[in-house]
Design an enzyme around this catalytic site. Sequence first.
Site, PDB file in Angstrom:
ATOM      1  N   GLY A  19     -58.854  33.971 -42.771  1.00  0.00           N
ATOM      2  CA  GLY A  19     -59.516  34.695 -41.688  1.00  0.00           C
ATOM      3  C   GLY A  19     -59.316  36.198 -41.774  1.00  0.00           C
ATOM      4  N   HIS A  70     -54.774  38.748 -33.113  1.00  0.00           N
ATOM      5  CA  HIS A  70     -53.747  38.112 -33.946  1.00  0.00           C
ATOM      6  C   HIS A  70     -53.218  39.089 -34.997  1.00  0.00           C
ATOM      7  CE1 HIS A  70     -51.940  34.586 -36.119  1.00  0.00           C
ATOM      8  NE2 HIS A  70     -52.143  35.378 -37.162  1.00  0.00           N
ATOM      9  N   GLU A  71     -54.119  39.681 -35.755  1.00  0.00           N
ATOM     10  CA  GLU A  71     -53.678  40.584 -36.826  1.00  0.00           C
ATOM     11  C   GLU A  71     -52.999  41.814 -36.248  1.00  0.00           C
ATOM     12  OE1 GLU A  71     -53.683  39.083 -39.544  1.00  0.00           O
ATOM     13  OE2 GLU A  71     -55.182  37.574 -38.979  1.00  0.00           O
ATOM     14  N   HIS A  98     -49.469  41.088 -35.251  1.00  0.00           N
ATOM     15  CA  HIS A  98     -48.562  40.984 -36.397  1.00  0.00           C
ATOM     16  C   HIS A  98     -47.834  42.299 -36.673  1.00  0.00           C
ATOM     17  CE1 HIS A  98     -48.695  37.061 -38.228  1.00  0.00           C
ATOM     18  NE2 HIS A  98     -49.983  37.072 -38.527  1.00  0.00           N
ATOM     19  N   GLU A 144     -46.068  33.448 -37.962  1.00  0.00           N
ATOM     20  CA  GLU A 144     -47.371  32.861 -37.634  1.00  0.00           C
ATOM     21  C   GLU A 144     -47.361  32.081 -36.324  1.00  0.00           C
ATOM     22  OE1 GLU A 144     -49.826  33.989 -38.837  1.00  0.00           O
ATOM     23  OE2 GLU A 144     -49.265  34.771 -40.796  1.00  0.00           O
TER      24      GLU A 144
HETATM   25  N1  TRP Z   1     -51.178  36.238 -42.664  1.00  0.00           N
HETATM   26  C1  TRP Z   1     -52.563  35.875 -42.485  1.00  0.00           C
HETATM   27  C2  TRP Z   1     -52.735  35.556 -41.017  1.00  0.00           C
HETATM   28  O1  TRP Z   1     -52.909  36.408 -40.232  1.00  0.00           O
HETATM   29  C3  TRP Z   1     -52.969  34.706 -43.311  1.00  0.00           C
HETATM   30  C4  TRP Z   1     -53.581  34.987 -44.653  1.00  0.00           C
HETATM   31  C5  TRP Z   1     -54.584  35.799 -44.905  1.00  0.00           C
HETATM   32  C6  TRP Z   1     -53.263  34.370 -45.882  1.00  0.00           C
HETATM   33  N2  TRP Z   1     -54.929  35.721 -46.228  1.00  0.00           N
HETATM   34  C7  TRP Z   1     -54.135  34.846 -46.845  1.00  0.00           C
HETATM   35  C8  TRP Z   1     -52.342  33.443 -46.272  1.00  0.00           C
HETATM   36  C9  TRP Z   1     -54.103  34.414 -48.163  1.00  0.00           C
HETATM   37  C10 TRP Z   1     -52.281  33.000 -47.583  1.00  0.00           C
HETATM   38  C11 TRP Z   1     -53.167  33.491 -48.534  1.00  0.00           C
HETATM   39  O2  TRP Z   1     -52.584  34.478 -40.563  1.00  0.00           O
HETATM   40 ZN    ZN Z   2     -51.138  35.343 -38.921  1.00  0.00          ZN
END
Ligand code: TRP
Ligand code: ZN
Length: 883
Positions: free
Chosen positions: A270, A306-307, A310, A329
């Site tokens: 995503g 969400h992002e 983080h 997560e």
């Molecule tokens: N950390 C990302 C999230 O917000 C997840 C993610 C994005 C991811 N691209 C990825 C995980 C590629 C593994 C591989 O949830």
């Molecule tokens: Zn995440």
Amino acid sequence: MDDHRRTELHKTVYLKDYQPPDWLVDTVDLRFDLDEKATTVRSILTVRSNHDTGRGMRPFVLNGRRLTLNVLKQDGRPLDKARYRVDDEALSFTPSSAKFVLEIETVIDPSANTELTGLYLSSGNFCTQCEAEGFRRITYYPDRPDVLARFTTTIAANKKYPVLLSNGNLTGSGDLVDGRHFATWHDPFPKPAYLFALIAGDLARVQDRFTTMSRRPIDLNIFVQHHNRDKCTHAMESLKQSMKWDEEAYGREYDLDTFMIVAVDDFNMGAMENKGLNVFNSKYVLARPETATDSDYQGIMGVVAHEYFHNWSGDRVTCRDWFQLSLKEGFTVFRDQQFMEDMTSPGVQRISDVAVLRNSQFREDAGPMAHPVRPDSYVEINNFYTLTVYNKGAEVIRMMRTLLGPAGFRKGTDLYFSRHDGQAVTTDDFVRAMEDANSVDLAQFKLWYSQAGTPELSVTRSYDANAGTYTLTVSQSCPPTPGQPDKKPMHIPLAIGLLGKNGGELDLKLDSGSKEGSKSLVLELRKPQESFTFVDIPAEPVPSLLRHFSAPVKVKLDLTDEERLLLMAHDPDEFNRWDAGQQYAAKLILELVQDVQDGKPLALDNRFIDAFRITLESGMKDKSFQAFALSMPAETYLADFMEIIDPSAIHEARRFVQETLAAVLKQPLLAVYSAHQDPGPYRIDQESIGRRSLKNMALAYLSLLEDGDVCDLCLRQFRGGGNMTDVLAALINLANNECHERDDALAMFYGTWKSDPLIMDKWFAIQAASRLSNTLGTVKKLLHHPAFNIKNPNRVRALIGSFASNAVRFHDPSGAGYAFIAEQVIAIDAMNPQIAARLVSAFTLWKRYDAKRQSLMRGQLERILSTPSLSKDVHEIVTKSLV
Ligand code: TRP
Ligand code: ZN
């Protein structure tokens, strides 16, 4: 590949083997000379030992894959070939001093990168994806989350890539020779390599500004392809709302001068929370009323939040190792769910979040890939970005908040953020902060992190009229999962209320006197079986259990239909009001499934039809809730209750119920449909979204009748709709009908939107999800359609992924659906293992089906396994499924 070599490559990594890094990196100086086919990456690391070096030096291991190594120097002097080792996975050597500068030059080929991890090209622009282990595809580096360094990044590129971005703040830029230019970025916050990002391309910039709670101005930028610059308003508004919410709800302020979002069309997931430079799947950025549905709008708001969240839960405080993935997560999903509950409606948001858990995470927990929220081993970490780690992980955080209360939970998160700022930590550290801030012991609660499987609560009740007491007895158990045959009892918050026969709530007073006086309380389960007795109960009440879905468990309680109807009408807990209807419908549909299997004629209970009619005509204030209350439980949820899953019978029984309701209630459904047309211009506020979802729910029921006037209604809505929500709702109905308008409508939709890839995804998905019997043939034809591209994950998910989730068609008794998906898994695995591994998961529950389907599915799993040079990703899932 021989078996020995394969086990070497497919080694299992264990949490218990964790060792802190031998070497730390303080600063990284990167210089990229970008070129589509041969990009040069120069890296200068300042390295120091993480040990007292008295007992001699340990080797320094730098991960690296598919890199051409040009230069390797320690403290300015080339390292002798005899002093280091390089293989397919790593470079290692034993440094000669405890502190040194390492210089590395590698060359990589972005144009050949189809896995979409590391540095790759999307729509002609350079972009990166480094989580979880993608940085090792860019340069040799200790690519593990517990090595945190300050990054400075210089990007040099041809001026046909005018925009050059990386993490942090821009510190310099200018011209170079030969039509090239450069930009330098510095990120003052130490971070692991998985949070590194680079973007270079011809992109439009949409700008805005946010002032933080301490009055610092932040530059906000969204970068998109030029033709999409008019589709960023909603993402930008969502970003500003998220920034404000995180200040108010968690006291978290943004920390750099600029925050950037870039939308790319080719992306495995995503979005990605790279420090200061979030990279998004364009699906979660771009929206205009004509192009995006209400649920697209909500998806964008949730993912942007969400992002952004983080930045604290993930970036400022990160994970020690990948077993701790849920640390960032689970917590961040919980934070985005809370945000959405505040922005929309708490009950409705909770209903849709729980639906994901019950319809999909419970299946994962019941299959061969079941794992704890904190897994204790993995072969390929990319296979552990799961609903268990994300969504069950969010439930675990939510339970702590339920147990500690909002204020206690906030004290815990404040302590967590201040204690661990700048560190790479574990889920144990998170729980310890909660314990220390509240002086509680959560030792038993931590089993939620280490035990897999969905716990089951069996509840019995007894009323003593003479004593006026009411006793609930709750037993808990948890089914065995791979590697965990026996489970310990868990600490489970069970939120409850009691309703009197007139629907009013009773005051709750426990005989122990431990809790009293309120109408809703949280019982804390800790033992295999426990009883709770309430006093001063004048007549036998109806229990409302697991309010707001207070724990990710299954509840067994034999309520009568009358009791369910009472809860549906009166339970003040919105989630339980909805759930009472779902449980009632589920019970009924499952009885009909049995009738289908026994070849008996099907009939629908009149009381159920009446209850549905009451909900339909109730004129509720919250139309979104009303639409949810009218929906039938998902086929995947119903399957969960069957010993041997019969997808055709489930589909038939569920459809029979819906069709019968539509036939009997055609007039009231038509009335609801016409009463909820948009009164004025299109808007996306909660009220308008609710109105559209209720109206389209009514239309979906009506369309099951497959009669001419309803087809006309769909066609009229399809043609007239100025917004994608209404157009798509109508088109989905038409695509599921044999009517002659079907093909025209699909062709017209294609003609209008063929140049918009995100809308083409909808066009592919609708056809692949169709219940019509020729769907597989259509999907196979669409593979050759010019708008299809097997290298693009969104297109693969739309066409092939939608077919794999189309239970009746995928599980066709001929096995043709299985063979098709297996072929696609094999083809896609050669290009993009992550995407192939997601697709192969369609087979993991094969043992839950009848003997014939079992052997067909196993045959396809074995066929996949026999493919030469299968990726580690697919190999892990297939072998674990076949055990
Ligand atoms: N950390 C990302 C999230 O917000 C997840 C993610 C994005 C991811 N691209 C990825 C995980 C590629 C593994 C591989 O949830
Ligand atoms: Zn995440």
